[in-house]
Design a protein around this motif. Structure first.
Motif, PDB file in Angstrom:
ATOM      1  N   LYS A  97       0.963  -1.398  -0.127  1.00  0.00           N
ATOM      2  CA  LYS A  97      -0.207   0.164  -0.142  1.00  0.00           C
ATOM      3  C   LYS A  97       0.789   1.178   0.009  1.00  0.00           C
ATOM      4  O   LYS A  97       2.012   1.347   0.892  1.00  0.00           O
ATOM      5  CB  LYS A  97      -0.883   0.113   1.273  1.00  0.00           C
ATOM      6  CG  LYS A  97      -2.143   1.024   1.330  1.00  0.00           C
ATOM      7  CD  LYS A  97      -2.804   0.794   2.312  1.00  0.00           C
ATOM      8  CE  LYS A  97      -3.582   2.045   2.840  1.00  0.00           C
ATOM      9  NZ  LYS A  97      -4.232   1.929   4.116  1.00  0.00           N
ATOM     10  N   GLY A  98       0.537   2.347  -0.798  1.00  0.00           N
ATOM     11  CA  GLY A  98       1.183   3.471  -1.080  1.00  0.00           C
ATOM     12  C   GLY A  98       2.550   3.364  -1.883  1.00  0.00           C
ATOM     13  O   GLY A  98       2.935   4.613  -2.123  1.00  0.00           O
ATOM     14  N   ASP A  99       2.481   2.519  -2.523  1.00  0.00           N
ATOM     15  CA  ASP A  99       3.673   2.301  -3.154  1.00  0.00           C
ATOM     16  C   ASP A  99       3.469   1.755  -4.573  1.00  0.00           C
ATOM     17  O   ASP A  99       2.655   0.787  -4.774  1.00  0.00           O
ATOM     18  CB  ASP A  99       4.699   1.333  -2.577  1.00  0.00           C
ATOM     19  CG  ASP A  99       6.184   1.056  -3.077  1.00  0.00           C
ATOM     20  OD1 ASP A  99       6.389   1.697  -4.325  1.00  0.00           O
ATOM     21  OD2 ASP A  99       7.270   1.135  -2.298  1.00  0.00           O
ATOM     22  N   LEU A 100       3.847   2.687  -5.639  1.00  0.00           N
ATOM     23  CA  LEU A 100       3.498   2.336  -7.112  1.00  0.00           C
ATOM     24  C   LEU A 100       4.553   1.810  -8.018  1.00  0.00           C
ATOM     25  O   LEU A 100       4.468   1.636  -9.076  1.00  0.00           O
ATOM     26  CB  LEU A 100       2.991   3.672  -7.717  1.00  0.00           C
ATOM     27  CG  LEU A 100       1.866   4.474  -6.984  1.00  0.00           C
ATOM     28  CD1 LEU A 100       1.815   5.765  -7.503  1.00  0.00           C
ATOM     29  CD2 LEU A 100       0.890   3.638  -6.897  1.00  0.00           C
ATOM     30  N   HIS A 101       5.650   1.489  -7.170  1.00  0.00           N
ATOM     31  CA  HIS A 101       6.797   0.776  -8.200  1.00  0.00           C
ATOM     32  C   HIS A 101       6.560  -0.797  -8.395  1.00  0.00           C
ATOM     33  O   HIS A 101       6.323  -1.361  -7.618  1.00  0.00           O
ATOM     34  CB  HIS A 101       7.996   0.910  -7.238  1.00  0.00           C
ATOM     35  CG  HIS A 101       8.499   2.434  -6.958  1.00  0.00           C
ATOM     36  ND1 HIS A 101       8.004   2.987  -5.916  1.00  0.00           N
ATOM     37  CD2 HIS A 101       9.304   3.112  -7.644  1.00  0.00           C
ATOM     38  CE1 HIS A 101       8.459   4.193  -6.028  1.00  0.00           C
ATOM     39  NE2 HIS A 101       9.411   4.340  -7.011  1.00  0.00           N
ATOM     40  N   ASP A 102       6.729  -1.097  -9.726  1.00  0.00           N
ATOM     41  CA  ASP A 102       6.338  -2.320 -10.008  1.00  0.00           C
ATOM     42  C   ASP A 102       7.277  -2.973 -10.947  1.00  0.00           C
ATOM     43  O   ASP A 102       7.097  -4.031 -11.419  1.00  0.00           O
ATOM     44  CB  ASP A 102       4.939  -2.324 -10.714  1.00  0.00           C
ATOM     45  CG  ASP A 102       4.765  -1.754 -12.093  1.00  0.00           C
ATOM     46  OD1 ASP A 102       5.662  -1.033 -12.721  1.00  0.00           O
ATOM     47  OD2 ASP A 102       3.646  -1.607 -12.865  1.00  0.00           O
ATOM     48  N   ASP A 125       0.088  -0.737  -4.847  1.00  0.00           N
ATOM     49  CA  ASP A 125      -0.688   0.121  -3.756  1.00  0.00           C
ATOM     50  C   ASP A 125      -1.596  -1.009  -3.229  1.00  0.00           C
ATOM     51  O   ASP A 125      -2.756  -0.664  -3.150  1.00  0.00           O
ATOM     52  CB  ASP A 125      -1.267   1.213  -4.581  1.00  0.00           C
ATOM     53  CG  ASP A 125      -2.021   2.219  -3.674  1.00  0.00           C
ATOM     54  OD1 ASP A 125      -1.681   2.039  -2.278  1.00  0.00           O
ATOM     55  OD2 ASP A 125      -2.897   2.967  -4.127  1.00  0.00           O
ATOM     56  N   VAL A 126      -1.150  -2.126  -2.883  1.00  0.00           N
ATOM     57  CA  VAL A 126      -2.169  -3.069  -2.288  1.00  0.00           C
ATOM     58  C   VAL A 126      -2.193  -3.088  -1.068  1.00  0.00           C
ATOM     59  O   VAL A 126      -1.410  -3.412  -0.102  1.00  0.00           O
ATOM     60  CB  VAL A 126      -1.769  -4.612  -2.938  1.00  0.00           C
ATOM     61  CG1 VAL A 126      -2.430  -5.688  -2.482  1.00  0.00           C
ATOM     62  CG2 VAL A 126      -1.391  -4.612  -4.390  1.00  0.00           C
ATOM     63  N   PRO A 127      -3.294  -3.049  -0.472  1.00  0.00           N
ATOM     64  CA  PRO A 127      -3.789  -2.953   0.987  1.00  0.00           C
ATOM     65  C   PRO A 127      -3.535  -4.473   1.606  1.00  0.00           C
ATOM     66  O   PRO A 127      -3.655  -5.371   1.028  1.00  0.00           O
ATOM     67  CB  PRO A 127      -5.043  -2.394   1.100  1.00  0.00           C
ATOM     68  CG  PRO A 127      -5.647  -2.445  -0.325  1.00  0.00           C
ATOM     69  CD  PRO A 127      -4.734  -2.467  -1.135  1.00  0.00           C
ATOM     70  N   ALA A 128      -3.376  -4.386   2.975  1.00  0.00           N
ATOM     71  CA  ALA A 128      -3.078  -5.647   3.512  1.00  0.00           C
ATOM     72  C   ALA A 128      -4.130  -6.716   3.424  1.00  0.00           C
ATOM     73  O   ALA A 128      -3.966  -7.698   3.155  1.00  0.00           O
ATOM     74  CB  ALA A 128      -2.745  -5.160   4.978  1.00  0.00           C
ATOM     75  N   GLU A 129      -5.303  -6.034   3.724  1.00  0.00           N
ATOM     76  CA  GLU A 129      -6.621  -7.039   3.485  1.00  0.00           C
ATOM     77  C   GLU A 129      -6.788  -7.560   2.060  1.00  0.00           C
ATOM     78  O   GLU A 129      -7.207  -8.735   1.985  1.00  0.00           O
ATOM     79  CB  GLU A 129      -7.863  -6.235   3.827  1.00  0.00           C
ATOM     80  CG  GLU A 129      -8.315  -5.206   3.114  1.00  0.00           C
ATOM     81  CD  GLU A 129      -7.602  -3.777   3.725  1.00  0.00           C
ATOM     82  OE1 GLU A 129      -6.480  -3.862   4.275  1.00  0.00           O
ATOM     83  OE2 GLU A 129      -7.926  -2.686   3.344  1.00  0.00           O
ATOM     84  N   ALA A 147       8.534  -3.532  -1.758  1.00  0.00           N
ATOM     85  CA  ALA A 147       8.279  -2.042  -1.512  1.00  0.00           C
ATOM     86  C   ALA A 147       9.600  -1.413  -1.847  1.00  0.00           C
ATOM     87  O   ALA A 147      10.965  -1.980  -1.657  1.00  0.00           O
ATOM     88  CB  ALA A 147       8.245  -2.238  -0.001  1.00  0.00           C
ATOM     89  N   LEU A 148       9.616  -0.236  -2.493  1.00  0.00           N
ATOM     90  CA  LEU A 148      10.640   0.588  -2.918  1.00  0.00           C
ATOM     91  C   LEU A 148      10.910   1.949  -2.031  1.00  0.00           C
ATOM     92  O   LEU A 148      11.943   2.569  -2.358  1.00  0.00           O
ATOM     93  CB  LEU A 148      10.589   0.895  -4.541  1.00  0.00           C
ATOM     94  CG  LEU A 148      11.027  -0.192  -5.451  1.00  0.00           C
ATOM     95  CD1 LEU A 148      12.487   0.078  -5.500  1.00  0.00           C
ATOM     96  CD2 LEU A 148      10.821  -1.447  -5.173  1.00  0.00           C
ATOM     97  N   LEU A 149      10.054   2.257  -1.227  1.00  0.00           N
ATOM     98  CA  LEU A 149      10.185   3.381  -0.560  1.00  0.00           C
ATOM     99  C   LEU A 149      10.274   3.013   0.957  1.00  0.00           C
ATOM    100  O   LEU A 149       9.713   2.180   1.615  1.00  0.00           O
ATOM    101  CB  LEU A 149       8.738   4.249  -0.788  1.00  0.00           C
ATOM    102  CG  LEU A 149       8.493   4.729  -2.332  1.00  0.00           C
ATOM    103  CD1 LEU A 149       7.055   5.231  -2.169  1.00  0.00           C
ATOM    104  CD2 LEU A 149       9.463   5.676  -2.844  1.00  0.00           C
ATOM    105  N   THR A 150      11.259   3.856   1.690  1.00  0.00           N
ATOM    106  CA  THR A 150      11.063   3.831   3.004  1.00  0.00           C
ATOM    107  C   THR A 150      10.253   4.014   3.699  1.00  0.00           C
ATOM    108  O   THR A 150       9.896   3.637   4.894  1.00  0.00           O
ATOM    109  CB  THR A 150      12.580   4.681   3.503  1.00  0.00           C
ATOM    110  OG1 THR A 150      12.387   5.937   3.033  1.00  0.00           O
ATOM    111  CG2 THR A 150      13.833   4.125   3.102  1.00  0.00           C
ATOM    112  N   THR A 151       9.398   4.959   2.965  1.00  0.00           N
ATOM    113  CA  THR A 151       7.942   5.454   3.813  1.00  0.00           C
ATOM    114  C   THR A 151       6.655   4.377   3.477  1.00  0.00           C
ATOM    115  O   THR A 151       6.047   4.300   4.228  1.00  0.00           O
ATOM    116  CB  THR A 151       7.522   6.595   2.871  1.00  0.00           C
ATOM    117  OG1 THR A 151       7.476   6.511   1.587  1.00  0.00           O
ATOM    118  CG2 THR A 151       8.159   7.848   3.377  1.00  0.00           C
TER     119      THR A 151
END
Ligand code: B1M
Length: 213
Positions: A97-102, A125-129, A147-151
């Motif tokens: 989630k929140g990450d668009l790098h694919d 951008d996939v949520p946990a659920e 995940a590609l972002l520290t955030t």
């Protein structure tokens, strides 16, 4: 090699057509798919990453380069994937989630398919659920998180907790990866495996086949 440099240059220019032509030509010239991937496509993306970091190019330039990279990967995919391999297990894969790098995640998907796994790619951008839902639906053996972002890397822990809450944490193997991820981080969030790149992801998945058989 001239042609591989040309593919790298076309990728940096963001030319989908240029990359497609280059990759097709390289295949015709019997250059190994892995070599085209590493010395053409990934070499070009590496330059883009460095330029982006140094503020020499900006998001739109990176985006068109990533599109060109994905276009080249689509052509290479059948060459990278061995045909007729029996399913080694089911992998639910996605960028958190929140990450668009694919780009890296797509590469991992290809390599896992190449190792005989059935991959359910949930995208970015996939949520946990969603990970939980799909893992339950297909009775997944592995859940792969990118995940590609520290955030966004902490979102991986959220997914692991969601798997725990859904009561399926012990039924799946969680593999994590992406540029900011380390084996220490993987251990900290209680992931089962960390893979530094797509080929390591495929090797690890291959090695754990026996555990999920
Ligand atoms: Co972004 N971006 N980006 N970006 N981007 C990075 C990640 C960054 C390092 C660039 C930089 O500053 N040098 C930086 C992150 C900094 C940080 O967090 N510390 C960054 C930033 C800041 C951002 C934005 C915030 C920029 C902005 O808007 N100001 C923004 C965030 C958007 C969002 O996600 N919410 C953003 C946007 C974008 C684009 C959309 C423009 C584009 C993505 C397009 C796309 O993916 N379709 C983009 C790109 C392309 C990059 C760089 C340049 C390249 C990433 C890439 O495709 N690499 C990247 C710089 C870099 O990494 N050097 C950067 C090639 C790919 C093959 O490698 O993805 O690392 P990679 O995958 C590897 C391994 O990591 C591993 O295997 C793959 C290779 O074999 N791996 C796994 C990956 N997932 C795995 C999962 C596994 C196992 C292994 O198991 C499941």
């Amino acid at each position: 090699m001239e042609l591989l440099n040309q593919i790298s240059e076309e990728l940096q220019q963001g030319s989908v057509e240029g990359v497609e032509n280059g990759v097709n030509k390289a295949i015709e010239e019997n250059i190994e798919a892995e070599k085209i991937l590493h010395e053409g496509l990934m070499a070009g993306m590496k330059v883009i990453g460095e330029k982006f970091k140094n503020d020499e190019i900006f998001v739109p330039g990176v985006l068109v380069a990533a599109r060109a990279m994905n276009a080249g990967m689509v052509i290479l995919k059948p060459k990278l994937i061995e045909s007729g391999v029996e399913s080694a297990g089911k992998v639910v894969l996605g960028t958190v989630k929140g990450d668009l790098h694919d780009v890296g995640k797509n590469l991992v998907a290809m390599m896992l398919e190449g190792a005989g796994f059935e991959v359910f790619d949930l995208g970015t951008d996939v949520p946990a659920e969603k990970f939980v839902e799909k893992a339950k639906e297909v009775d997944a053996d592995i859940v792969g998180l990118s995940a590609l972002l520290t955030t966004t890397m902490n979102e991986m822990e959220t997914v692991i907790k969601a798997l725990e809450e859904a009561g399926i944490r012990d039924e799946v193997i969680v593999m994590v990866g992406g540029a900011p991820i380390t084996s220490e981080f993987a251990e900290e969030i209680s992931a089962d495996y960390y893979a530094k790149d797509a080929s390591e992801a495929s090797t690890i998945a291959g090695n754990i086949k026996s555990k999920i058989a």
